[in-house]
Design a protein around this motif. Structure first.
Motif, PDB file in Angstrom:
ATOM      1  N   VAL A  93      -3.928  -7.970 -12.695  1.00  0.00           N
ATOM      2  CA  VAL A  93      -2.916  -7.034 -13.243  1.00  0.00           C
ATOM      3  C   VAL A  93      -1.509  -7.085 -13.037  1.00  0.00           C
ATOM      4  O   VAL A  93      -0.689  -7.439 -13.736  1.00  0.00           O
ATOM      5  CB  VAL A  93      -3.468  -5.400 -13.761  1.00  0.00           C
ATOM      6  CG1 VAL A  93      -2.434  -4.480 -14.379  1.00  0.00           C
ATOM      7  CG2 VAL A  93      -4.879  -5.552 -14.258  1.00  0.00           C
ATOM      8  N   THR A  94      -1.520  -6.831 -11.566  1.00  0.00           N
ATOM      9  CA  THR A  94       0.039  -6.717 -11.060  1.00  0.00           C
ATOM     10  C   THR A  94       0.780  -7.920 -11.091  1.00  0.00           C
ATOM     11  O   THR A  94       1.632  -8.112 -11.543  1.00  0.00           O
ATOM     12  CB  THR A  94      -0.232  -6.348  -9.578  1.00  0.00           C
ATOM     13  OG1 THR A  94      -0.768  -4.844  -9.443  1.00  0.00           O
ATOM     14  CG2 THR A  94       1.296  -6.256  -8.947  1.00  0.00           C
ATOM     15  N   ALA A 130       1.422  -1.876 -13.284  1.00  0.00           N
ATOM     16  CA  ALA A 130       0.287  -2.021 -12.927  1.00  0.00           C
ATOM     17  C   ALA A 130      -0.470  -0.566 -12.125  1.00  0.00           C
ATOM     18  O   ALA A 130      -1.674  -0.331 -12.511  1.00  0.00           O
ATOM     19  CB  ALA A 130       0.189  -3.364 -11.895  1.00  0.00           C
ATOM     20  N   ALA A 131       0.530  -0.100 -11.361  1.00  0.00           N
ATOM     21  CA  ALA A 131      -0.148   1.149 -10.797  1.00  0.00           C
ATOM     22  C   ALA A 131      -0.273   2.190 -11.666  1.00  0.00           C
ATOM     23  O   ALA A 131      -1.201   3.007 -11.772  1.00  0.00           O
ATOM     24  CB  ALA A 131       1.233   1.430  -9.885  1.00  0.00           C
ATOM     25  N   LEU A 189       7.724  -8.869 -16.178  1.00  0.00           N
ATOM     26  CA  LEU A 189       8.578  -7.604 -16.210  1.00  0.00           C
ATOM     27  C   LEU A 189       9.212  -7.630 -15.006  1.00  0.00           C
ATOM     28  O   LEU A 189      10.354  -6.731 -14.931  1.00  0.00           O
ATOM     29  CB  LEU A 189       7.815  -6.481 -16.125  1.00  0.00           C
ATOM     30  CG  LEU A 189       7.096  -6.238 -17.296  1.00  0.00           C
ATOM     31  CD1 LEU A 189       5.853  -4.917 -17.254  1.00  0.00           C
ATOM     32  CD2 LEU A 189       7.597  -6.152 -18.595  1.00  0.00           C
ATOM     33  N   GLY A 190       9.082  -8.295 -13.763  1.00  0.00           N
ATOM     34  CA  GLY A 190       9.915  -8.418 -12.752  1.00  0.00           C
ATOM     35  C   GLY A 190       9.154  -7.350 -11.571  1.00  0.00           C
ATOM     36  O   GLY A 190       8.097  -6.828 -11.961  1.00  0.00           O
ATOM     37  N   PRO A 191       9.325  -7.786 -10.305  1.00  0.00           N
ATOM     38  CA  PRO A 191       8.585  -7.088  -9.457  1.00  0.00           C
ATOM     39  C   PRO A 191       8.316  -5.524  -9.538  1.00  0.00           C
ATOM     40  O   PRO A 191       7.285  -4.924  -9.344  1.00  0.00           O
ATOM     41  CB  PRO A 191       9.266  -7.478  -8.118  1.00  0.00           C
ATOM     42  CG  PRO A 191      10.472  -7.851  -8.398  1.00  0.00           C
ATOM     43  CD  PRO A 191      10.457  -8.364  -9.840  1.00  0.00           C
ATOM     44  N   LYS A 236       5.245  -8.341  -2.123  1.00  0.00           N
ATOM     45  CA  LYS A 236       6.137  -8.685  -0.938  1.00  0.00           C
ATOM     46  C   LYS A 236       5.682  -9.673   0.015  1.00  0.00           C
ATOM     47  O   LYS A 236       6.248 -10.816   0.344  1.00  0.00           O
ATOM     48  CB  LYS A 236       6.326  -7.519  -0.244  1.00  0.00           C
ATOM     49  CG  LYS A 236       7.078  -7.580   0.944  1.00  0.00           C
ATOM     50  CD  LYS A 236       8.655  -7.853   0.892  1.00  0.00           C
ATOM     51  CE  LYS A 236       9.562  -7.851   1.923  1.00  0.00           C
ATOM     52  NZ  LYS A 236      10.816  -8.164   1.850  1.00  0.00           N
ATOM     53  N   THR A 237       4.389  -9.721   0.147  1.00  0.00           N
ATOM     54  CA  THR A 237       3.704 -10.701   1.105  1.00  0.00           C
ATOM     55  C   THR A 237       3.264 -11.802   0.392  1.00  0.00           C
ATOM     56  O   THR A 237       2.913 -12.907   0.965  1.00  0.00           O
ATOM     57  CB  THR A 237       2.421  -9.931   1.830  1.00  0.00           C
ATOM     58  OG1 THR A 237       1.696  -9.680   0.868  1.00  0.00           O
ATOM     59  CG2 THR A 237       2.864  -8.822   2.613  1.00  0.00           C
ATOM     60  N   ARG A 238       3.013 -11.919  -0.969  1.00  0.00           N
ATOM     61  CA  ARG A 238       2.502 -13.113  -1.686  1.00  0.00           C
ATOM     62  C   ARG A 238       1.045 -13.508  -1.238  1.00  0.00           C
ATOM     63  O   ARG A 238       0.685 -14.502  -1.318  1.00  0.00           O
ATOM     64  CB  ARG A 238       3.338 -14.259  -1.534  1.00  0.00           C
ATOM     65  CG  ARG A 238       4.914 -14.042  -2.142  1.00  0.00           C
ATOM     66  CD  ARG A 238       5.627 -15.117  -2.251  1.00  0.00           C
ATOM     67  NE  ARG A 238       7.017 -15.019  -2.393  1.00  0.00           N
ATOM     68  CZ  ARG A 238       7.526 -14.957  -3.819  1.00  0.00           C
ATOM     69  NH1 ARG A 238       6.583 -14.802  -4.844  1.00  0.00           N
ATOM     70  NH2 ARG A 238       8.791 -14.749  -3.881  1.00  0.00           N
TER      71      ARG A 238
END
Length: 178
Positions: A116-117, A133-134, A124-126, A166-168
């Motif tokens: 989902v995220t 998603a949250a 939509l951008g990060p 952030k961490t990919r």
């Protein structure tokens, strides 16, 4: 949409919250792995750095969660909901608690933080992707019947989604969530 429907269907048919979450986690993660095109191997490739990031994130989540819980227990209504959530620990035999918890957490991470995220963040951008998603993750907790859980899921879901972005990698959020 599929996740929300599955969560609701299990809420109507499975009384025990742990078994319900485990079953929905298995169904939804199988669906996500089959239908969402992501490099799943790369996302779950472990490294010491990712384990360290997840451990630090877990410590942050624990500290923030303890502080928020302490502040919210000043409200009798919220305190009762928190007591209800902690009471859920008695709903599963000790021998099943850890394996079931691992299935639930892995399922939530596969579905909400990855399937989902990541697509939402790509569209939509990060930040909007993580928040969207949250919000969906929080809504999926609606059938649990505890309003405080929606707030907790929104906060934790935002944190873990941002951590994945952030961490990919899916590993730090998974370690933190466990």
């Amino acid at each position: 949409v599929v996740a929300l429907l599955v969560q609701t269907a299990f809420a109507l048919t499975v009384a025990n919250v742990w078994y319900r979450m485990g079953a929905s986690g298995l169904v939804l993660s199988a669906f996500a792995l089959a239908r969402v095109r992501l490099d799943w191997r790369a996302l779950y490739r472990p490294s010491w750095r990712h384990f360290a990031q997840g451990t630090v994130a877990a410590a942050v989540m624990y500290a923030v969660g303890a502080l928020v819980t302490r502040l919210l227990t000043a409200s009798p209504a919220l305190a009762a909901q928190i007591v209800e959530l902690y009471g859920w620990k008695r709903m599963v035999p000790d021998a099943l608690a850890v394996p079931l918890l691992l299935v639930i957490v892995l399922g939530e991470e596969i579905v909400w933080r990855n399937a989902v995220t990541l697509p939402l963040a790509a569209r939509l951008g990060p930040w909007r992707g993580a928040l969207g998603a949250a919000a969906l993750y929080a809504l999926a907790h609606l059938p649990m019947g505890v309003p405080f859980l929606l707030l907790a899921a929104l906060g934790a879901g935002t944190f873990w989604s941002a951590l994945v972005l952030k961490t990919r990698s899916a590993v730090p959020a998974l370690v933190s969530h466990v």
